[in-house]
Design a protein around this motif. Structure first.
Motif, short mmCIF file in Angstrom:
data_model
loop_
_atom_site.label_atom_id
_atom_site.label_comp_id
_atom_site.label_asym_id
_atom_site.label_seq_id
_atom_site.Cartn_x
_atom_site.Cartn_y
_atom_site.Cartn_z
N UNK A 25 0.83 -1.20 0.00
CA UNK A 25 0.00 0.00 0.00
C UNK A 25 0.87 1.26 0.00
N UNK A 26 1.92 1.26 0.82
CA UNK A 26 2.78 2.44 0.93
C UNK A 26 3.49 2.75 -0.37
N UNK A 27 4.07 1.74 -1.01
CA UNK A 27 4.81 1.98 -2.26
C UNK A 27 3.87 2.42 -3.37
N UNK A 28 2.68 1.84 -3.42
CA UNK A 28 1.72 2.23 -4.45
C UNK A 28 1.21 3.65 -4.24
N UNK A 29 0.93 4.02 -2.99
CA UNK A 29 0.50 5.40 -2.70
C UNK A 29 1.62 6.39 -3.02
N UNK A 30 2.84 6.06 -2.64
CA UNK A 30 3.97 6.95 -2.91
C UNK A 30 4.14 7.15 -4.42
N UNK A 31 4.02 6.08 -5.18
CA UNK A 31 4.15 6.17 -6.63
C UNK A 31 3.01 7.02 -7.21
N UNK A 32 1.80 6.76 -6.75
CA UNK A 32 0.61 7.47 -7.24
C UNK A 32 0.71 8.98 -7.02
N UNK A 33 1.23 9.37 -5.85
CA UNK A 33 1.30 10.79 -5.50
C UNK A 33 2.66 11.41 -5.80
N UNK A 34 3.59 10.65 -6.30
CA UNK A 34 4.93 11.18 -6.57
C UNK A 34 5.63 11.56 -5.28
N UNK A 35 5.36 10.83 -4.21
CA UNK A 35 5.91 11.15 -2.89
C UNK A 35 7.20 10.38 -2.65
N UNK A 36 8.03 10.94 -1.80
CA UNK A 36 9.21 10.21 -1.33
C UNK A 36 8.74 9.20 -0.31
N UNK A 37 9.19 7.96 -0.46
CA UNK A 37 8.83 6.90 0.48
C UNK A 37 9.96 6.72 1.48
N UNK A 38 9.66 6.95 2.74
CA UNK A 38 10.63 6.78 3.82
C UNK A 38 10.39 5.41 4.44
N UNK A 39 11.38 4.52 4.29
CA UNK A 39 11.29 3.17 4.86
C UNK A 39 11.91 3.22 6.24
N UNK A 40 11.10 2.96 7.27
CA UNK A 40 11.52 3.18 8.66
C UNK A 40 11.43 1.88 9.46
N UNK A 41 12.52 1.58 10.16
CA UNK A 41 12.51 0.48 11.13
C UNK A 41 13.11 1.01 12.43
N UNK A 42 12.48 0.65 13.55
CA UNK A 42 13.00 1.06 14.85
C UNK A 42 13.51 -0.18 15.57
N UNK A 43 14.81 -0.16 15.88
CA UNK A 43 15.40 -1.25 16.67
C UNK A 43 15.17 -0.92 18.15
N UNK A 44 14.57 -1.86 18.86
CA UNK A 44 14.36 -1.67 20.29
C UNK A 44 15.69 -1.90 20.98
N UNK A 45 16.15 -0.89 21.70
CA UNK A 45 17.44 -0.99 22.37
C UNK A 45 17.25 -1.35 23.83
N UNK A 46 18.34 -1.79 24.46
CA UNK A 46 18.27 -2.15 25.88
C UNK A 46 17.79 -0.97 26.71
N UNK A 47 18.24 0.23 26.39
CA UNK A 47 17.87 1.39 27.19
C UNK A 47 16.44 1.82 26.96
N UNK A 48 15.81 1.36 25.87
CA UNK A 48 14.43 1.76 25.61
C UNK A 48 13.44 0.71 26.10
N UNK A 49 13.94 -0.47 26.44
CA UNK A 49 13.05 -1.54 26.89
C UNK A 49 12.51 -1.21 28.28
N UNK A 50 11.33 -1.73 28.62
CA UNK A 50 10.74 -1.45 29.93
C UNK A 50 11.61 -1.92 31.09
N UNK A 51 12.41 -2.96 30.89
CA UNK A 51 13.28 -3.47 31.95
C UNK A 51 14.68 -2.94 31.70
#
Length: 154
Positions: A25-51
């Motif tokens: 859906x994201x790639x098709x919408x980006x193509x349709x609107x001529x938008x830049x597609x930002x591919x984002x992944x967040x790595x959960x780090x030890x300091x961000x974990x609840x423990x």
């Protein structure tokens, strides 16, 4: 001002099957609107974990983060970038921290017009502990968020 509704679209992935469907859906919408597609992944780090009581020597932690970042980049290129159309504008973003917070911060700092993500990634106990990243992003993002539900294909 551009006539396009979307100029910047962020696709957020946890590499689940649901995220893969949201990518379409994201790639098709980006193509349709001529938008830049930002591919984002967040790595959960030890300091961000609840423990936070887990002790990891800094040297080991930095080496692990560097290797993990490189692995994530390779996976994003193989899983998503190769499926983009020729000359489709995109950027890779590998963040670290608590996923919902980092996604919202990224969206604010980069003037993202639309976030596209799977509606369900984590399951079972992980979902109970961390909650739904999609739910949190929907509530806190300053732009529209499209959540894509995974549908099994027969």
């Amino acid at each position: 001002m551009s006539d396009n509704l979307y100029r910047s679209i962020a696709f957020c992935t946890d590499f689940s099957d649901n995220a893969d469907e949201a990518f379409t859906a994201a790639k098709d919408l980006a193509w349709r609107y001529g938008a830049t597609l930002h591919l984002v992944h967040v790595m959960v780090t030890f300091t961000s974990a609840p423990i936070r009581e887990i002790y990891v020597p800094l040297e080991m932690d930095m080496h692990f983060v560097e290797r993990a970042t490189e692995a994530v980049k390779t996976t994003m290129e193989e899983r998503y970038v190769r499926r983009l159309r020729e000359k489709q504008p995109y950027e890779l973003h590998i963040l670290s921290g608590y996923p919902a917070s980092e996604i919202v911060r990224f969206v604010q700092e980069n003037s993202i017009d639309l976030v596209v993500m799977g509606s369900h990634g984590l399951t079972g106990i992980a979902h109970v502990l961390f909650g739904s990243t999609a739910d949190r992003v929907v509530r806190k993002a300053p732009c529209s968020v499209l959540t894509v539900r995974f549908t099994k294909k027969d």
